[in-house]
Design an enzyme around this catalytic site. Structure first.
Site, PDB file in Angstrom:
ATOM      1  N   ASP A 195     148.798  58.442  24.413  1.00  0.00           N
ATOM      2  CA  ASP A 195     149.543  57.586  25.349  1.00  0.00           C
ATOM      3  C   ASP A 195     150.607  56.798  24.594  1.00  0.00           C
ATOM      4  O   ASP A 195     150.896  55.644  24.917  1.00  0.00           O
ATOM      5  CB  ASP A 195     148.588  56.638  26.069  1.00  0.00           C
ATOM      6  N   ASP A 211     146.478  50.259  21.518  1.00  0.00           N
ATOM      7  CA  ASP A 211     145.928  50.937  22.700  1.00  0.00           C
ATOM      8  C   ASP A 211     145.435  52.342  22.366  1.00  0.00           C
ATOM      9  O   ASP A 211     146.037  53.341  22.753  1.00  0.00           O
ATOM     10  CB  ASP A 211     146.949  50.980  23.837  1.00  0.00           C
TER      11      ASP A 211
END
Length: 258
Positions: A195, A211
């Protein structure tokens, strides 16, 4: 009685007085991810000196809030608290069921979030092992992940937040950082972030990728599609900033050996 105990414990963790705690913005945001398990987990870290106090908010999201804290020695921390009741079950399940590192999956959402948290901790360890700059993981338990804090008094900004202040040479350096990180993860770490974008690259002394919850290993059947997504996000973003970027399909074939 239980409510009084909860407020006393939250007051200690948040460093607030009784007459201020319910008026505090920190209290309101903390309450979004608060449940009995979360408080017990934070108290566990508190008793062991891993977490002395929660002192501010770094970010809020649909699945987790991230707070600033300090440990017993005064070191700054980032505390990521996953919501045990609003995290999207289907998304978490699809990522976990495809990951060969994960065994039996419970149907209980709360327990799935615990596995998700542990997985992010392991992903951070693996990224750092293969020389990709990420926050150093400190500890995890249940739905709480404690990491290195990136910043000084304020959290380091995301690339997206300061892109208007950057010049083309800055973007070129950041593009090289991002592409080399993708390559190093894939070739040396048998891993993909999954991501990567301008929203999870922090700009600090050196850039830091954050993240890592959806990151996975090359053996995962989803890994190639996630690699392609990372390359597409980075190449498209920096291409719009005037950087001479790689051809997406050629770069993908180079990495997967086709």
């Amino acid at each position: 009685m239980m409510e009084d105990k909860i407020e006393r414990e939250m007051e200690e963790l948040l460093g607030l007085r009784d007459d201020k705690i319910k008026d505090s913005e920190l209290y309101k945001i903390f309450s979004e991810v608060f449940d009995k398990t979360t408080l017990e987990t934070l108290e566990y870290f508190h008793r062991r000196g891993k977490l002395e106090k929660i002192s501010g908010v770094i970010s809020t999201g649909k699945e987790a809030n991230v707070f600033r804290g300090i440990d017993r020695d005064g070191n700054a921390l980032a505390i990521k608290i996953y919501r045990t009741y609003t995290t999207e079950f289907r998304r978490v399940w699809e990522y976990l069921v495809a990951d060969p590192r994960v065994g039996y999956l419970p149907k209980d959402m709360r327990k799935l979030v615990f596995i998700w948290t542990r997985r992010e901790f392991k992903n951070l360890q693996r990224a750092i092992k293969y020389a990709v700059r990420a926050p150093e993981p400190v500890a995890f338990r249940n739905n709480v992940l404690i990491m290195e804090f990136i910043g000084d008094e304020a959290p380091a900004p995301r690339l997206k937040d300061i892109e208007k202040t950057l010049q083309r040479p800055d973007f070129e350096e950041l593009y090289n950082f991002a592409i080399k990180s993708i390559e190093r993860l894939w070739k040396r770490g048998d891993m993909v972030h999954g991501d990567l974008s301008e929203y999870n690259i922090l700009i600090w002394d050196s850039p830091v990728i954050i993240d890592w919850s959806q990151a996975t290993v090359k053996r995962n059947k989803m890994s190639r599609s996630l690699l392609y997504r990372d390359l597409r996000n980075i190449i498209n973003y920096f291409g719009r900033k005037g950087v001479k970027v790689d051809n997406l399909d050629e770069k993908f074939r180079e990495l997967v050996g086709e």
